[in-house]
Design a protein around this motif. Sequence first.
Motif, PDB file in Angstrom:
ATOM      1  N   GLU A 204      26.777-141.337  -4.428  1.00 16.26           N
ATOM      2  CA  GLU A 204      26.560-140.729  -3.409  1.00 16.26           C
ATOM      3  C   GLU A 204      27.403-140.520  -2.489  1.00 16.26           C
ATOM      4  N   ARG A 205      28.608-140.793  -2.954  1.00 20.03           N
ATOM      5  CA  ARG A 205      29.148-140.505  -2.098  1.00 20.03           C
ATOM      6  C   ARG A 205      29.502-141.740  -0.831  1.00 20.03           C
ATOM      7  N   LEU A 206      29.217-142.758  -0.624  1.00 26.35           N
ATOM      8  CA  LEU A 206      28.430-142.447   0.249  1.00 26.35           C
ATOM      9  C   LEU A 206      29.515-143.655   1.556  1.00 26.35           C
ATOM     10  N   THR A 207      29.442-144.062   2.024  1.00 24.28           N
ATOM     11  CA  THR A 207      30.879-145.017   3.390  1.00 24.28           C
ATOM     12  C   THR A 207      29.798-146.175   3.416  1.00 24.28           C
ATOM     13  N   THR A 208      30.113-147.539   3.114  1.00 29.23           N
ATOM     14  CA  THR A 208      29.136-148.674   3.316  1.00 29.23           C
ATOM     15  C   THR A 208      29.030-149.426   3.415  1.00 29.23           C
ATOM     16  N   VAL A 209      28.793-149.860   4.605  1.00 24.83           N
ATOM     17  CA  VAL A 209      29.020-150.964   5.171  1.00 24.83           C
ATOM     18  C   VAL A 209      27.787-153.084   4.603  1.00 24.83           C
ATOM     19  N   MET A 210      28.634-153.960   4.519  1.00 26.64           N
ATOM     20  CA  MET A 210      27.909-154.905   3.673  1.00 26.64           C
ATOM     21  C   MET A 210      28.137-155.847   4.488  1.00 26.64           C
ATOM     22  N   VAL A 211      26.886-156.914   5.348  1.00 28.32           N
ATOM     23  CA  VAL A 211      27.775-158.008   5.355  1.00 28.32           C
ATOM     24  C   VAL A 211      27.193-159.151   5.317  1.00 28.32           C
ATOM     25  N   THR A 212      27.677-159.957   4.845  1.00 28.07           N
ATOM     26  CA  THR A 212      27.169-161.177   3.840  1.00 28.07           C
ATOM     27  C   THR A 212      28.556-162.154   3.422  1.00 28.07           C
ATOM     28  N   HIS A 213      27.894-163.650   3.307  1.00 21.09           N
ATOM     29  CA  HIS A 213      28.217-164.668   3.509  1.00 21.09           C
ATOM     30  C   HIS A 213      29.237-165.303   2.093  1.00 21.09           C
ATOM     31  N   ASP A 214      28.227-164.695   1.083  1.00 23.10           N
ATOM     32  CA  ASP A 214      29.018-164.673  -0.237  1.00 23.10           C
ATOM     33  C   ASP A 214      30.547-163.894  -0.320  1.00 23.10           C
ATOM     34  N   ALA A 215      31.244-164.588  -0.748  1.00 23.94           N
ATOM     35  CA  ALA A 215      32.612-164.791  -0.681  1.00 23.94           C
ATOM     36  C   ALA A 215      33.162-163.757  -2.506  1.00 23.94           C
ATOM     37  N   HIS A 216      32.531-164.651  -2.958  1.00 17.31           N
ATOM     38  CA  HIS A 216      32.410-163.744  -4.881  1.00 17.31           C
ATOM     39  C   HIS A 216      31.195-162.205  -4.534  1.00 17.31           C
ATOM     40  N   GLU A 217      30.685-162.454  -3.786  1.00 19.74           N
ATOM     41  CA  GLU A 217      29.775-161.198  -3.289  1.00 19.74           C
ATOM     42  C   GLU A 217      31.151-159.912  -3.075  1.00 19.74           C
ATOM     43  N   ALA A 218      31.220-160.036  -1.566  1.00 16.13           N
ATOM     44  CA  ALA A 218      32.271-159.347  -1.536  1.00 16.13           C
ATOM     45  C   ALA A 218      33.653-159.307  -2.082  1.00 16.13           C
ATOM     46  N   LEU A 219      33.983-159.753  -3.228  1.00  8.41           N
ATOM     47  CA  LEU A 219      34.967-159.451  -4.103  1.00  8.41           C
ATOM     48  C   LEU A 219      35.169-158.771  -5.432  1.00  8.41           C
ATOM     49  N   ARG A 220      33.846-159.098  -5.648  1.00 12.98           N
ATOM     50  CA  ARG A 220      33.064-158.092  -7.059  1.00 12.98           C
ATOM     51  C   ARG A 220      32.629-156.575  -6.538  1.00 12.98           C
TER      52      ARG A 220
END
Length: 375
Positions: A204-220
Amino acid sequence: MWTPVAAATAFEKRFERRNMELRVSDITVEYGKKDAHKALDAVSFMVPDGAFASVLGQSGAGKSTILKVIAGILPQSAGEVCFDGVPIDRLSAYKRNIGFLFQDIRLFPHMSVIDNVAYPCKVRGLRKAERYARAEDLLRRVQLDGFGPRAVQSLSGGQAQRVALARALAASPDILLLDEPFSGLDENLRDDMRSLLLRLVREERLTTVMVTHDAHEALRMSDVIVALEDGKVTQAAKPQELYRSPATAAVAACFGDCSTLTGAVVDGVFRVADVAVPIARVGGTFQTGRSGAAEAVVRTVGCSIGVPGGKPPVADAIAVGTARVRCSAFAGARWVARLDVDGQTLSAFLSEACEAGVDAPVSLDPAETFIYPVD
């Protein structure tokens, strides 16, 4: 003939999306008047067109608050939010064309699966054939083809999450916001949903912002990670930079199993008990030539112990002294030892069990060791 493919094509032409840059500038949110508490304190970051950004932090850091400000659900005390350089702060939430996937899903219980997905298109004024074609297309893409007539109460947790994702994408939002969307799923489902989400937002070429406390999820998952601590941005950079050059001890410690040792730097060497680490050889922000209280963050993967009189067991490792082994435990592919350093615990990997009470030589990988000043 009006087919689902033709209807989906009509939708794409009517709501053709341009990529959207998100810029958050000096956002402050205060609660109370006298001695106001700042939930966000001059938060600033930028997400390029079509990029995936994660806002990373512990509970209470302000992660969900920044999503609510971007979405228009919560007004800020100061600062502005811009889409492609245009401030949108005066726009009501429903006029910002944002897709929002909440942690608790929030499907409409009185609607079928397909009606849930089609609802945002109805709000935007699409004809019935167009919105149901878009909904059927998205259900197919989230691997729920044929689930349209079902009641949402009949869905499993993973299926409900896929429906919520399809609904968030249905009206072709300019920006997608995700509030810890996978926290309620088991690890296998989480991995499947991460892969599915990334594929869909790329398509969808979509600008996305996700909040997380999982650092490995953020890395991947991320192109950009914004580290948030106590309502302030401590670092905003590519995942590789946060991992290799963390700006604070908290950022360094969030990537996997770590030990934190409190000591002091004197004459360019961090010391605690019989451990001495030259600060010029490792990462962190302690300035050369400065002395004072300091803390060392050591990732377990970068800490090893050897035999007395032997060489460091890891290539390029720094021999930093000795520490007494408290215990060792089997951890699958390797054993892990807990070492006593002046009453503090330092964890190290080893290839086999180690006898408790032994004073063992300690070696640190410079790339996995970081030293910071203590205010």
